[in-house]
Enzyme design. Structure first.
Site, PDB file in Angstrom:
ATOM      1  N   ASP A  31       0.540  -1.379  -0.322  1.00  0.00           N
ATOM      2  CA  ASP A  31       0.308   0.026   0.132  1.00  0.00           C
ATOM      3  C   ASP A  31       1.051   1.236   0.375  1.00  0.00           C
ATOM      4  OD1 ASP A  31      -2.211   1.873   0.280  1.00  0.00           O
ATOM      5  OD2 ASP A  31      -1.966   1.501   2.147  1.00  0.00           O
ATOM      6  N   ARG A  35       0.364   7.942  -2.729  1.00  0.00           N
ATOM      7  CA  ARG A  35       0.904   8.842  -1.806  1.00  0.00           C
ATOM      8  C   ARG A  35       2.570   8.432  -1.520  1.00  0.00           C
ATOM      9  NH1 ARG A  35      -2.378   5.386   2.692  1.00  0.00           N
ATOM     10  NH2 ARG A  35      -2.756   4.311   1.099  1.00  0.00           N
ATOM     11  N   TRP A  36       3.261   8.385  -1.912  1.00  0.00           N
ATOM     12  CA  TRP A  36       4.463   7.815  -2.424  1.00  0.00           C
ATOM     13  C   TRP A  36       4.716   9.003  -3.048  1.00  0.00           C
ATOM     14  CZ3 TRP A  36       7.476   7.898  -6.522  1.00  0.00           C
ATOM     15  CH2 TRP A  36       8.694   7.403  -6.009  1.00  0.00           C
ATOM     16  N   HIS A  48       3.437   3.976  -8.598  1.00  0.00           N
ATOM     17  CA  HIS A  48       3.159   2.742  -9.207  1.00  0.00           C
ATOM     18  C   HIS A  48       4.350   1.111  -9.946  1.00  0.00           C
ATOM     19  CE1 HIS A  48      -0.735   2.175  -8.230  1.00  0.00           C
ATOM     20  NE2 HIS A  48      -1.118   3.236  -8.964  1.00  0.00           N
ATOM     21  N   LEU A 142      10.673 -20.629  -3.286  1.00  0.00           N
ATOM     22  CA  LEU A 142       9.847 -20.608  -3.263  1.00  0.00           C
ATOM     23  C   LEU A 142       8.456 -20.052  -4.088  1.00  0.00           C
ATOM     24  CD1 LEU A 142       9.367 -17.421  -0.923  1.00  0.00           C
ATOM     25  CD2 LEU A 142       9.428 -15.932  -2.856  1.00  0.00           C
ATOM     26  N   ILE A 206      -6.945  -4.129   6.850  1.00  0.00           N
ATOM     27  CA  ILE A 206      -6.210  -5.297   6.752  1.00  0.00           C
ATOM     28  C   ILE A 206      -7.389  -5.988   5.036  1.00  0.00           C
ATOM     29  CG2 ILE A 206      -5.222  -6.986   7.677  1.00  0.00           C
ATOM     30  CD1 ILE A 206      -7.781  -8.738   7.886  1.00  0.00           C
ATOM     31  N   GLU A 218       0.780 -13.114  12.783  1.00  0.00           N
ATOM     32  CA  GLU A 218       1.380 -11.747  13.452  1.00  0.00           C
ATOM     33  C   GLU A 218       1.602 -10.442  12.980  1.00  0.00           C
ATOM     34  OE1 GLU A 218       1.945 -11.494  16.639  1.00  0.00           O
ATOM     35  OE2 GLU A 218       1.824 -13.738  17.052  1.00  0.00           O
TER      36      GLU A 218
END
Length: 258
Positions: A31, A35-36, A48, A142, A206, A218
């Protein structure tokens, strides 16, 4: 002793207490791209683009930190309501990422899976996602899970609908419905629940992401925007996770002399 209320669908039920190993499964809500960019007077598209660079760093860091499963919330069902130009930009970035990065991810033995609704996707986007899954299906490194056109409530509704249909048709005894059965009908059926959920941008929610699967996760809410996320941020989130005591709704055994 492992609590009996732990989900039975995990790879291996973790023991309660302070984790000694890295989290098996990390899920990230990426997220803050817009804003960045706004903070720097740049167009949202540039945010993006930088977010894609951060995505590459996150995948690399997960591999280096020993994470087994990495789930990235890349595009939600609610994201379609954004301006058409921004949605188009995001789709183009996805096309570019798969075309440029798929070969490298495959070479690195990374397996790609996609969760989320597929029925309303543009045909070329769906084709690229299927290509990514098919190309990497036999890989054993992965496990990269891409949540695309995904919404947790919609996922749960779809699972419940399939279970209801099975009960209606006599293929399932309603008395057999339990938490494990519901999980078996989710998009993540053969993926262990996340141990750690990370969200960037400082937001404390979330946003319809892995609601069922995150029951015992967590959480790490980071103040930085997603384009600033790097290996150090990943390492700090994992260090925070490893400092916590995981109880899974129960109590830890008292230490001698405590």
């Amino acid at each position: 002793m492992t609590p009996t209320n732990l989900p039975r669908w995990t790879d291996e039920a973790p023991e309660p207490g302070v984790p000694e190993a890295p989290p098996r499964h990390v899920a990230i809500i990426m997220d803050g791209n817009g804003r960045w960019a706004a903070a720097r007077g740049l167009p949202r598209l540039e945010g993006h683009r930088r977010g894609v660079e951060a995505l590459r760093k996150a995948i690399r860091a997960a591999h280096e930190l020993g994470v087994r499963h990495l789930t990235l919330y890349s595009f939600s069902v609610e994201n379609w309501s954004r301006p058409a130009e921004e949605v188009s930009d995001l789709m183009n970035l996805l096309r570019l990422f798969i075309r440029r990065d798929l070969a490298e991810l495959h070479k690195a033995n990374i397996r790609i899976r996609v969760i989320g609704e597929r029925g309303n996707l543009p045909p070329d986007i769906l084709g690229l996602l299927v290509e990514a899954e098919t190309t990497t299906r036999a890989n054993t490194g992965l496990d990269l899970v891409v949540a695309f056109n995904y919404g947790a409530r919609q996922e749960i509704v779809s699972a419940v609908r399939r279970i209801a249909e099975a009960a209606r048709d006599g293929r399932l005894d309603p008395a057999k419905i339990d938490a494990g059965l519901i999980s078996d009908h989710l998009d993540t059926a053969d993926i262990p629940d996340p141990d750690l959920v990370i969200r960037t941008s400082g937001e404390l929610r979330i946003s319809n992401f892995l609601l069922w699967q995150s029951a015992y996760a967590e959480f790490a809410f980071l103040p930085m925007h997603w384009p600033d996320f790097d290996k150090q941020a990943f390492e700090e989130a994992v260090a925070s996770y490893r400092s916590r005591q995981r109880r899974y709704g129960g109590r830890l055994a008292a230490r001698a002399g405590a």
